[in-house]
Design an enzyme around this catalytic site. Structure first.
Site, PDB file in Angstrom:
ATOM      1  N   ILE A 188      42.634  27.634  39.776  1.00 15.29           N
ATOM      2  CA  ILE A 188      42.136  28.863  40.403  1.00 15.29           C
ATOM      3  C   ILE A 188      41.870  28.542  41.872  1.00 15.29           C
ATOM      4  CG2 ILE A 188      40.288  30.595  40.398  1.00 15.29           C
ATOM      5  CD1 ILE A 188      42.056  30.677  37.874  1.00 15.29           C
ATOM      6  N   GLY A 223      47.432  38.045  38.958  1.00 15.30           N
ATOM      7  CA  GLY A 223      47.309  39.411  39.466  1.00 15.30           C
ATOM      8  C   GLY A 223      47.588  40.462  38.415  1.00 15.30           C
ATOM      9  N   GLU A 224      48.395  40.128  37.450  1.00 12.47           N
ATOM     10  CA  GLU A 224      48.767  41.116  36.438  1.00 12.47           C
ATOM     11  C   GLU A 224      48.274  40.734  35.048  1.00 12.47           C
ATOM     12  OE1 GLU A 224      52.955  42.762  37.618  1.00 12.47           O
ATOM     13  OE2 GLU A 224      52.684  40.791  38.473  1.00 12.47           O
ATOM     14  N   ILE A 235      48.233  42.375  49.590  1.00  8.47           N
ATOM     15  CA  ILE A 235      48.186  43.657  48.874  1.00  8.47           C
ATOM     16  C   ILE A 235      46.836  43.826  48.188  1.00  8.47           C
ATOM     17  CG2 ILE A 235      50.689  43.837  48.565  1.00  8.47           C
ATOM     18  CD1 ILE A 235      50.399  42.714  45.778  1.00  8.47           C
TER      19      ILE A 235
END
Lengths: 338, 757
Positions: free
Chosen positions: B647, B722-723, B472
């Protein structure tokens, strides 16, 4: 969008001939069954939304070689109607002698749109009123005369506070037109009965009882160009909006001044984003003329510019904002180095 | 290394370029609407112009005359599909308001007819020629409209567990030396991904293929099968790339089964691309919220009382809420906490997940209130956070698996130049521009869900990884390839990743920032199964002691094997080794794998992670400039410092966080869906009027990634990010505006008319 016939006009006379059938009916220009296509940035958009439903389109882009010239002669600026916004904005002579023109074009739309859109089409750009642009709202006196106005008591933050009527409060969206009206431009118009020239200030109509009639152009007529008399190196366009690019004005001011020794000999003020049509603030100009400029004067002038303004539920702020923009734009024009 | 590809620090992978970069920038990546179909019928939706009432009559005469029209489907002739259960109640659907079942209308933009034609243009023209007459009732638009019904969230939906509380808030608040009590509001917002809501469907016998941008192909497959009454194994969802989703493509919307049903009837593939404005109602959105936050503190800044009450809008059909109090009640050390969340029903479409669903609105309230408290205390807002920092959440006393909040503040403050800030409001200016600096905490729960993968290793070192994950824009292809390359000790260029296809082993919804943690942990485990077979072939006498992935951490402490791969293959007498495996995180329920294959997610993490609590943290810094004449607001600088465990790839991580920071600024200054309260209709349902920032609005964004190791969360050691980037930024912007102007803005978005200096 509905099916339509496409025709390409090779030259002005062919275009006028092709559009002549449009003048046969009694429709207002915006409802004419035959529409000219230049940059297409408004027409195609509104056709996709089913707001405009022409039966035929006459592509006038082949007119560009004759109608796109820009020249500065005898102290007058002549702008062909087919000149593209981006080209005119980037013209160094215009940037130097008419900064208000260059800036009003540069601050409009996006780079892609400025590359497509023509000057003639730009001044005829139609309102961004969301109720006008959404055909699922039946009430729109501009789109559907006599049906009412959904914006009047709807979400009307972007709507006009000057030149409104109880039939329509849709804002005139353009920027370039403010520069033209401020500088006393004239418009050359070509139709089947020949050519005519009118002051730019007489091109647009206030909504009054007939918001569907937006201009004094007759169906079948085309704008061929604009003439701006004189040079206006001390001129500026200030545009305030919700984001820094690709956005319409909440309030803007086109200012042109002729100043000698701190005294304003001539002043031009036009307002954008706040009125239903390109708006010249002549009373405010009169207050400036012959005066020594200071910020207190600028504020007085700004007050006068918005005398008679009337707001609806969400756009009250535009009156105060508009005044601040006028005062700030005057300050910028006064202090600019020329 | 470049700005876009930061050099890896400790516990970070390599910033390799995106796996799908070339395909995307050259346009060869095929999105749902790009997929070729043989002779499709083009669908165009007709949607309701009213929010409440009924359709009295369709006049289709003009529409049917349009050349190329094949069919027009309305409630009068539509197939009645099986009801769709709401995702929060064990189903798959974004809404239970199933259109085309009756003439009744429960929301603006409800699908009331579908026009099918041989061309898109004919379908569109015919749709514009459909005439609908309605009987309209007066709808309830939002909080302030008459007719709303409010009820406690607790008990209404499975997702909202409880209203956290501890201690005696009332007493502590009364006794506090400093008190803050304030109300905050956030507006409705729509995701507006670049890629529109497209659905293409094709039947082959009794098997259905669906091309649709989806954050959850296994959910969509099972949901559509349920609605059509067919075997889920007959449904194939294909979706290799998603052009932005942000939550809007996470659960099944009504359009998919409708298109499949129409296609079955027409015996012809059907292609739908809903328009931008239809997208405001075809899927979900972030509903507007209201908050009351009360903070009590002692004069040294120590919090003694914290209360957060939230109100959220939902539809009549479904009880949805984001309920961010589970985070805001646990973020700081405070012995007396109270909270309450309400759901307020209106005549709207059902809201849903939108990037950082609970934290964006709820941390706006809390982090604004913390800033207000800092000013009342005459304390630096960073120091206020330091005084109340904790390694144990106050509600259940659970320890954080790791927490680098203050390290983020300290590194961020240094890079931002926070020390140059004069604490007094309205004390900094540059000509006509008032300058303000603001900061806020960001955090996001670390979440994981069960997943399965298949890994194939060839003798020549080529690897193929199959997992129904989702690209996405998050970098899923890239990080999965990196995970496999690392475990199988092959160059990453040798790894082929196949995702976005419901015929692959299931992965969870790409939501809740769980994707990287879940898919990479799974892929690592299955790669280790492959290693295991190789190792046994190479060292038949050494048993199975090396290379296993212990659950719950220390996974990368592997023994270097110096594999002689080809010899091992030869010893095994095979050319391909293929392994399938299913992984679940610690604390996942017993039915996890069964649910996974049914397209249902059993997510764990955040405050619900056994005896622990797992969050990623960060600190946002913003400089604003407010024009003292025009009140224009500019954001010349944004900086975020973040720590999120291992990461995988600093390039894709930075990109995610940068996008988040930009969105965070937008959520303060730009994005808002405007309602016409008379009609409960969205007014600015297009990208010209729904404001998202343009380049000129975002001159400078800096992302700092901190090194952090967390061995307690998942084998990949990954906290989702991501958020994380767009949480708290809205508060940081408003805190900066307060610093610039002395004016506190508690209602988003901040438009220039709200500035009163």
């Amino acid at each position: 969008m509905r099916s339509f016939a496409y025709q390409r006009a090779a030259d002005p006379s062919a275009a006028i001939q092709a559009l002549a059938a449009a003048s046969a009916s009694n429709n207002p220009l915006t409802e004419a069954e035959i529409q000219p296509l230049a940059g297409g940035t408004t027409l195609l958009d509104l056709m996709k939304l089913d707001v405009m439903r022409p039966r035929a389109i006459v592509d006038i882009n082949p007119l560009s070689p004759t109608w796109a010239t820009v020249s500065l002669e005898n102290g007058n600026l002549r702008l062909g109607a087919m000149a593209r916004m981006a080209d005119v904005a980037a013209n160094p002579e215009i940037q130097q002698n008419y900064p208000v023109v260059a800036d009003s074009l540069k601050l409009a739309a996006s780079a892609q749109l400025r590359n497509m859109a023509t000057l003639g089409g730009n001044v005829l750009q139609r309102t961004r009123c969301t109720y006008f642009r959404d055909v699922s709202y039946e009430a729109c006196n501009k789109r559907n005369p006599g049906s009412g106005c959904a914006a009047m008591d709807g979400f009307n933050r972007s709507h006009a506070v000057l030149g409104t009527s109880d039939k329509c409060i849709a804002t005139y969206p353009g920027d370039f037109a403010q520069a033209l009206i401020a500088l006393d431009a004239s418009v050359d118009i070509t139709g089947k009965s020949g050519t005519r020239t009118i002051p730019f200030a007489q091109l647009h109509k206030a909504p009054g009882d007939t918001p569907q009639l937006e201009t004094t152009l007759e169906p079948g007529e085309l704008i061929s160009g604009f003439t701006i008399p004189g040079r206006w190196p001390r001129s500026a366009y200030l545009k305030v909006r919700d984001r820094q690019s690709y956005e319409f004005a909440l309030a803007s001011a086109a200012i042109a001044l002729d100043v000698q020794d701190g005294t304003v000999r001539d002043a031009r003020i036009a307002l954008g984003g706040v009125a239903t049509l390109p708006w010249r603030a002549r009373d405010a100009e009169a207050e400036l003329k012959g005066q020594k400029f200071d910020d207190a004067l600028a504020e007085r002038v700004a007050e006068i510019a918005f005398e008679g303004a009337s707001a609806r539920s969400h756009n009250e702020f535009k009156i105060e904002l508009g005044k601040r923009v006028v005062a700030r734009a005057l300050h910028q024009a006064m202090t600019m180095e020329i | 290394m470049t700005t876009a590809a930061p050099a890896p620090k400790a516990n970070m992978g390599q910033p390799i370029p995106r796996y799908d970069a070339v395909a995307k920038v050259t346009g060869t990546a095929q999105y749902a609407a790009d997929m070729p179909l043989r002779d499709p019928a083009y669908a165009y939706l007709v949607t309701s112009a009213i929010a409440k009432g009924r359709v009295d009559n369709f006049d289709l005469s003009e529409a049917q005359k349009v050349r190329g029209v094949v069919d027009i489907v309305t409630h009068e002739n539509a197939e009645h599909l099986e009801p769709a259960k709401f995702f929060s109640n064990g189903g798959y659907a974004s809404t239970t308001n199933q259109p085309l079942r009756s003439p009744d209308i429960a929301e603006e933009g409800q699908i009331i007819a579908v026009v099918l034609a041989d061309t898109y243009e004919a379908a569109r023209e015919a749709a514009h020629r459909v005439k609908v007459s309605y009987t309209a009732a007066t709808p309830t638009a939002s909080f302030h409209s008459p007719g709303t019904v409010a009820a406690r969230a607790k008990g209404q939906l499975a997702m909202f567990k409880d209203d956290p509380k501890v201690g005696d808030f009332d007493k502590a608040f009364e006794e506090a030396e400093v008190q803050i009590s304030a109300e905050y509001e956030t507006p409705p917002q729509h995701h507006n991904p670049m890629e529109l809501f497209a659905t293409s469907v094709a039947w082959n016998g009794d098997s259905l293929t669906i091309y649709e941008p989806s954050q959850f192909v296994h959910g969509l497959k099972n949901g559509v099968a349920t609605q059509l009454g067919i075997d889920p194994d007959r449904v194939h969802v294909v979706n290799p790339y998603v052009g932005g989703a942000f939550g809007s493509k996470g659960s099944m919307t009504p359009r998919t089964a409708i298109m499949a049903s129409i296609s079955r009837r027409l015996r012809r593939p059907v292609k739908l691309v809903a328009t931008r404005d239809q997208g405001f109602n075809v899927s979900t959105y972030r509903a507007e919220t209201r908050h009351r936050v009360e903070l009590g503190a002692m004069s040294d800044g120590k919090l003694t009382a914290l209360r957060h009450e939230g109100w959220e809008i939902s539809s009549r059909a479904d009880a949805y809420c984001v309920g961010g109090t589970k985070t805001t009640t646990r973020l700081y050390d405070c012995p007396n906490v109270d909270s309450l969340v309400w759901i307020v029903r209106a005549d709207r479409n059902t809201p849903g997940f939108m990037r950082s669903p609970p934290e964006v609105p709820y941390l706006f309230a809390l982090e604004s209130a913390m800033d207000e408290l800092a000013y009342q205390l005459k304390m630096d807002p960073i120091e206020l956070r330091r005084v109340n920092d904790t390694n144990r959440e106050p509600i259940g006393g659970k320890p954080y698996t790791s927490r680098s909040l203050m390290a983020c503040f300290d590194e961020g403050a240094k890079a931002f130049g926070w020390a140059e800030r004069n604490r007094e409001p309205r004390s900094m200016a540059d000509g006509e521009w008032l300058i303000g600096y603001g900061c806020a905490t960001t955090c996001y729960p670390t979440q994981m869900a069960p997943a399965a993968a298949r890994v194939r290793l060839r003798r020549d070192g080529r690897v193929r990884v199959e997992i129904a994950g989702h690209e996405i824009g998050n970098g899923a292809y890239t990080v999965i390839a990196q995970a496999a390359a690392t475990r199988l000790e092959v160059p990453v260029e040798r790894v082929t990743v196949v995702i976005g296809d419901s015929d692959l082993p299931p992965a969870p919804v790409a939501g809740g920032s769980n994707s990287t943690a879940s898919t990479c942990s799974t892929v690592m485990m299955v790669c280790d199964q492959v290693r295991q077979r190789l190792l046994k072939a190479m060292m038949p006498n050494q048993g199975q002691t090396v290379g296993q992935t212990p659950s719950g951490g220390a996974s990368r402490s592997d023994q270097r094997l110096d594999l002689d791969r080809e010899a091992a293959f030869d010893a095994l007498g095979v050319s391909v080794i293929e392994e399938y495996g299913e992984w679940k995180p610690d604390g996942a329920p017993a039915d996890s794998f069964r649910a996974m294959h049914n397209g249902q997610v059993r997510m764990v993490g955040g405050p619900e992670f056994g005896g622990k609590i797992a969050y990623a943290f960060g600190a946002d810094f913003v400089e604003v400039r407010v024009n003292r004449f025009t009140h224009e607001i500019r954001v010349p600088r944004v900086l975020g410092a973040f720590a999120a465990g291992h990461i995988m790839n600093p390039r894709t991580a930075r990109s995610q966080l940068m996008g988040g920071l930009i969105w965070g600024v937008a959520s303060a200054l730009h994005e808002a869906t405007e309602l016409d309260e008379r009609y409960a209709r969205y007014v600015n349902d297009n990208l010209a009027d729904y404001l998202v920032p343009v380049n000129a609005d975002i001159p400078d964004v800096e992302v700092i990634l901190l090194s952090e190791e967390d061995t307690q969360i998942n084998p990949a050691g990954v906290k989702g990010l991501g958020e994380l980037g767009n949480v708290g930024t809205n508060a940081a912007v408003c805190n900066a505006i307060f610093h610039a102007t002395g004016q506190r803005i508690r209602r988003l978005p901040v438009r220039l008319e709200k500035i009163e200096v």
